[in-house]
Design a protein around this motif. Structure first.
Motif, PDB file in Angstrom:
ATOM      1  N   LEU A 187     -10.447   2.864   1.140  1.00 33.81           N
ATOM      2  CA  LEU A 187      -9.596   2.100   0.311  1.00 33.81           C
ATOM      3  C   LEU A 187     -10.225   1.424  -1.089  1.00 33.81           C
ATOM      4  O   LEU A 187      -9.527   1.476  -2.024  1.00 33.81           O
ATOM      5  CB  LEU A 187      -9.037   0.937   1.266  1.00 33.81           C
ATOM      6  N   LEU A 188     -11.615   1.275  -0.891  1.00 38.50           N
ATOM      7  CA  LEU A 188     -12.419   0.915  -1.964  1.00 38.50           C
ATOM      8  C   LEU A 188     -12.355   1.902  -3.141  1.00 38.50           C
ATOM      9  O   LEU A 188     -12.623   1.428  -4.252  1.00 38.50           O
ATOM     10  CB  LEU A 188     -13.830   0.792  -1.609  1.00 38.50           C
ATOM     11  N   ASP A 189     -12.392   3.009  -2.885  1.00 39.67           N
ATOM     12  CA  ASP A 189     -12.245   4.041  -4.270  1.00 39.67           C
ATOM     13  C   ASP A 189     -10.792   4.760  -4.414  1.00 39.67           C
ATOM     14  O   ASP A 189     -10.875   5.780  -5.013  1.00 39.67           O
ATOM     15  CB  ASP A 189     -13.420   4.921  -4.286  1.00 39.67           C
ATOM     16  N   SER A 190      -9.877   4.271  -3.728  1.00 42.26           N
ATOM     17  CA  SER A 190      -8.534   4.701  -3.803  1.00 42.26           C
ATOM     18  C   SER A 190      -7.983   4.532  -5.348  1.00 42.26           C
ATOM     19  O   SER A 190      -8.421   3.740  -5.868  1.00 42.26           O
ATOM     20  CB  SER A 190      -7.587   3.993  -2.919  1.00 42.26           C
ATOM     21  N   LYS A 191      -7.454   5.776  -5.759  1.00 43.05           N
ATOM     22  CA  LYS A 191      -6.870   5.769  -7.198  1.00 43.05           C
ATOM     23  C   LYS A 191      -5.410   5.615  -7.190  1.00 43.05           C
ATOM     24  O   LYS A 191      -5.043   5.599  -7.998  1.00 43.05           O
ATOM     25  CB  LYS A 191      -7.189   7.211  -7.591  1.00 43.05           C
ATOM     26  N   GLY A 232     -17.416   2.944 -15.963  1.00 42.76           N
ATOM     27  CA  GLY A 232     -18.356   2.692 -14.602  1.00 42.76           C
ATOM     28  C   GLY A 232     -17.310   3.286 -13.302  1.00 42.76           C
ATOM     29  O   GLY A 232     -17.092   4.421 -13.466  1.00 42.76           O
ATOM     30  N   GLU A 233     -16.386   2.288 -12.460  1.00 44.23           N
ATOM     31  CA  GLU A 233     -15.834   2.810 -11.594  1.00 44.23           C
ATOM     32  C   GLU A 233     -14.482   3.536 -11.711  1.00 44.23           C
ATOM     33  O   GLU A 233     -14.101   4.322 -11.107  1.00 44.23           O
ATOM     34  CB  GLU A 233     -15.254   1.472 -10.740  1.00 44.23           C
ATOM     35  N   LYS A 234     -13.992   3.592 -12.991  1.00 43.88           N
ATOM     36  CA  LYS A 234     -13.105   4.204 -13.408  1.00 43.88           C
ATOM     37  C   LYS A 234     -13.470   5.583 -13.594  1.00 43.88           C
ATOM     38  O   LYS A 234     -12.373   6.443 -13.820  1.00 43.88           O
ATOM     39  CB  LYS A 234     -12.332   3.525 -14.529  1.00 43.88           C
ATOM     40  N   GLY A 257      -1.879   0.165  -8.374  1.00 40.00           N
ATOM     41  CA  GLY A 257      -2.036  -1.094  -7.997  1.00 40.00           C
ATOM     42  C   GLY A 257      -3.439  -1.464  -6.977  1.00 40.00           C
ATOM     43  O   GLY A 257      -3.260  -2.661  -6.825  1.00 40.00           O
ATOM     44  N   MET A 258      -4.005  -0.318  -6.723  1.00 42.57           N
ATOM     45  CA  MET A 258      -5.172  -0.809  -5.917  1.00 42.57           C
ATOM     46  C   MET A 258      -6.243  -1.486  -6.620  1.00 42.57           C
ATOM     47  O   MET A 258      -7.041  -2.115  -6.234  1.00 42.57           O
ATOM     48  CB  MET A 258      -5.732   0.796  -5.192  1.00 42.57           C
ATOM     49  N   GLU A 259      -6.252  -1.160  -7.985  1.00 42.49           N
ATOM     50  CA  GLU A 259      -7.423  -1.753  -8.821  1.00 42.49           C
ATOM     51  C   GLU A 259      -7.305  -3.500  -8.764  1.00 42.49           C
ATOM     52  O   GLU A 259      -8.450  -3.969  -8.366  1.00 42.49           O
ATOM     53  CB  GLU A 259      -7.105  -1.335 -10.150  1.00 42.49           C
ATOM     54  N   GLU A 260      -6.077  -3.816  -8.715  1.00 45.38           N
ATOM     55  CA  GLU A 260      -5.857  -5.226  -8.642  1.00 45.38           C
ATOM     56  C   GLU A 260      -6.343  -6.009  -7.380  1.00 45.38           C
ATOM     57  O   GLU A 260      -6.885  -6.832  -7.076  1.00 45.38           O
ATOM     58  CB  GLU A 260      -4.744  -5.803  -8.977  1.00 45.38           C
ATOM     59  N   LEU A 287       0.795  -1.144  -0.123  1.00 51.23           N
ATOM     60  CA  LEU A 287      -0.055  -0.007  -0.098  1.00 51.23           C
ATOM     61  C   LEU A 287       0.898   1.196  -0.047  1.00 51.23           C
ATOM     62  O   LEU A 287       1.929   1.256   0.587  1.00 51.23           O
ATOM     63  CB  LEU A 287      -0.826   0.072   1.318  1.00 51.23           C
ATOM     64  N   SER A 288       0.614   2.373  -0.565  1.00 50.91           N
ATOM     65  CA  SER A 288       1.022   3.456  -0.771  1.00 50.91           C
ATOM     66  C   SER A 288       0.795   4.243   0.785  1.00 50.91           C
ATOM     67  O   SER A 288       0.029   3.897   1.454  1.00 50.91           O
ATOM     68  CB  SER A 288       0.375   4.375  -1.587  1.00 50.91           C
ATOM     69  N   GLU A 289       1.812   5.397   1.277  1.00 51.70           N
ATOM     70  CA  GLU A 289       1.675   5.821   2.501  1.00 51.70           C
ATOM     71  C   GLU A 289       0.179   6.403   2.668  1.00 51.70           C
ATOM     72  O   GLU A 289      -0.323   6.193   3.706  1.00 51.70           O
ATOM     73  CB  GLU A 289       2.535   7.063   2.557  1.00 51.70           C
ATOM     74  N   VAL A 290      -0.427   6.879   1.538  1.00 53.50           N
ATOM     75  CA  VAL A 290      -1.625   7.358   1.753  1.00 53.50           C
ATOM     76  C   VAL A 290      -2.665   6.153   2.105  1.00 53.50           C
ATOM     77  O   VAL A 290      -3.666   6.371   3.297  1.00 53.50           O
ATOM     78  CB  VAL A 290      -2.301   8.070   0.241  1.00 53.50           C
ATOM     79  N   ASP A 291      -2.542   5.178   1.495  1.00 58.44           N
ATOM     80  CA  ASP A 291      -3.555   4.035   1.659  1.00 58.44           C
ATOM     81  C   ASP A 291      -3.338   3.362   3.191  1.00 58.44           C
ATOM     82  O   ASP A 291      -4.308   2.879   3.612  1.00 58.44           O
ATOM     83  CB  ASP A 291      -3.435   3.077   0.594  1.00 58.44           C
ATOM     84  N   LYS A 292      -2.106   3.546   3.624  1.00 61.09           N
ATOM     85  CA  LYS A 292      -1.666   2.944   4.724  1.00 61.09           C
ATOM     86  C   LYS A 292      -2.457   3.951   5.806  1.00 61.09           C
ATOM     87  O   LYS A 292      -2.851   3.446   6.794  1.00 61.09           O
ATOM     88  CB  LYS A 292       0.010   3.256   5.073  1.00 61.09           C
ATOM     89  N   LYS A 293      -2.423   5.147   5.801  1.00 61.25           N
ATOM     90  CA  LYS A 293      -3.261   5.914   6.540  1.00 61.25           C
ATOM     91  C   LYS A 293      -4.791   5.714   6.528  1.00 61.25           C
ATOM     92  O   LYS A 293      -5.283   5.561   7.686  1.00 61.25           O
ATOM     93  CB  LYS A 293      -2.931   7.524   6.071  1.00 61.25           C
TER      94      LYS A 293
END
Ligand code: AMP
Length: 443
Positions: A221-225, A292-294, A228-231, A206-212
């Motif tokens: 985290l579900l709509d994090s851009k 859609g989600e993108k 690598g999050m998509e996978e 996870l990136s620093e932002v997502d770790k936070k």
């Protein structure tokens, strides 16, 4: 010598004057764009009034705590994007980044709970977010919003979605809705635990932002851009599987209503929206061709906020639903989808004058037309008749009026049919009535 020095000094200071520039992320909406703005505002207002929503105009400044409490302290908007400052009386104030919190504050403050429920309101206002500017993202932007407070009925969720659909369709934009339900706070708690344990396995990736986010606001985290999050998301637990029975039933009904009304939608299991106050139904509206989600540039979004009224000190159990559409993005989409509106305001009559006496008299005649509500343009700054007639032609005037020296002396004026070029001389006191009649005949 002294005079020369003064002149030199003036020259230097003139050169050093720099025109102040627009602030980054702010923009002027020029007269050439007004047709789009007028159209969107007109359709939005008409739609809202047709469905019995009453307009509310809100203050631009609110106490900062209003947004911290409602939107949530761990959200991007509150953490990074608010224009907050201490006002001269020492109060911490914020230029509103969104309006739902203000509408709810107003609902509570004015005791609207005592009115017949739900209370339905709409707004068309500017918002301020110190976000990174890019296409379709500004630091000052406009939103049209609908809020229905005081009912949990899923038909209201459907109604606000249907209204957005109709409005955007009328504006010439084809759209689809992305839908999800994030349940109640209680059902979400269990789901969030599951989600955290899922993403913890990948902590290192996870990136620093997502770790936070993992510790502070895991749903995001579900709509994090982030890369690598998509996978990683593909196998993440889905909130729909964790919904309590009531939220599930509620959501099914919303979908049934939308099917009935033939509103195009997709289920979007990772849609959570950025603000903390949402419960149950959440949705976004995007251009029909968007993936859609993108889709990064939603035209609008909304959802239920069943606990916000209570959170802001209102009566317990006051459920609500709302939506906000971004006006700049709607206008971009209209242009994208080839909706064309006239750049200049079309007028019926163009007034041409020749010479000083005619110009003076012209001011009076012009005013008479304005009072009679005939759309009339002029170019008092122009001298030549040719130039004025060209302008009349450009603005698609049906009739040109020509007033020269001779006509002023005679108390007459020339009426020229712009299409055929035919001209007639009439008494100046009767010109308004005659032109009105001719315009009616032209249809
Ligand atoms: P939100 O309040 O973030 O759910 O935003 C609702 C809608 O407002 C979005 O879908 C956009 O259309 C619009 N919007 C939000 N932020 C911006 C911005 N910075 N610039 C322009 N439009 C925005």
């Amino acid at each position: 010598m002294v005079i020369k020095k003064i002149e030199e000094k003036q020259e230097v200071s003139r050169k050093s004057v720099k025109t102040p520039q627009l602030l980054r992320g702010f923009r002027d909406i020029l007269p050439s764009e007004q047709a789009y703005w007028d159209k969107v505002e007109e359709v939005a207002g008409r739609m809202a009034n047709d469905y019995s929503f009453g307009r509310i105009r809100l203050p631009l400044l609110e106490q900062t705590s209003l947004f911290e409490r409602s939107i949530g302290k761990a959200t991007d908007v509150v953490e990074k994007e608010m224009y907050t400052f201490i006002d001269p009386s020492g109060t911490r104030v914020t230029m509103r980044p969104e309006a739902t919190a203000s509408v709810v504050r107003s609902y509570v403050e004015h005791g609207m709970v005592n009115k017949s429920q739900p209370v339905k309101m709409w707004y068309f206002e500017q918002m301020f977010r110190h976000d990174r500017p890019q296409a379709g993202r500004y630091r000052q932007f406009w939103q049209f919003g609908l809020e229905a407070i005081g009912s949990s009925d899923s038909i209201l969720d459907a109604q606000v979605i249907i209204m957005c659909h109709r409005m955007l369709k009328e504006l010439g934009i084809s759209v689809k809705f992305l839908l999800n339900s994030i349940g109640t706070e209680a059902s979400r708690r269990e789901y969030v635990m599951e989600l955290v344990s899922y993403f913890k396995q990948f902590r290192k990736q996870l990136s620093e932002v997502d770790k936070k986010r993992l510790t502070k606001n895991p749903l995001r985290l579900l709509d994090s851009k982030e890369e690598g999050m998509e996978e990683l998301r593909v196998n993440a637990p889905q909130i729909l599987d964790w919904l309590d029975e009531d939220s599930k039933q509620h959501f099914m009904k919303v979908i049934e209503y939308l099917d009935e009304a033939e509103v195009p939608y997709e289920l979007s299991p990772h849609l959570v929206r950025g603000l903390d106050y949402y419960t149950k139904t959440v949705f976004e509206v995007v251009e029909a061709g968007d993936e859609g989600e993108k889709a990064q540039n939603a035209l609008g979004g909304g959802g239920r906020y069943d606990t916000l009224v209570e959170l802001l000190g209102g009566r317990e159990d006051t459920p609500a639903i709302g939506v906000a559409l971004g006006i700049e993005r709607i206008i971009l989409a209209m242009k994208n989808q080839g909706v064309e509106l006239p750049k200049e305001r079309l007028i019926d009559v163009f007034f041409c004058q020749l010479g000083d006496a005619a110009r003076r008299k012209g001011l009076v005649v012009f005013e008479k037309f304005r009072e009679a509500r005939v759309s009339v343009a002029e170019a008092f700054g122009k001298g030549s008749l040719k130039g004025q007639l060209e302008l009349a032609d450009k603005q698609k005037a049906k009739i040109a009026l020509i007033l020269g020296q001779k006509e002023v002396l005679d108390g007459t004026i020339i009426i020229r049919d712009m299409e055929s070029g035919a001209q007639e001389i009439v008494n100046i006191d009767k010109v308004v009535a005659i032109v009105k009649r001719q315009l009616e005949m032209m249809g």
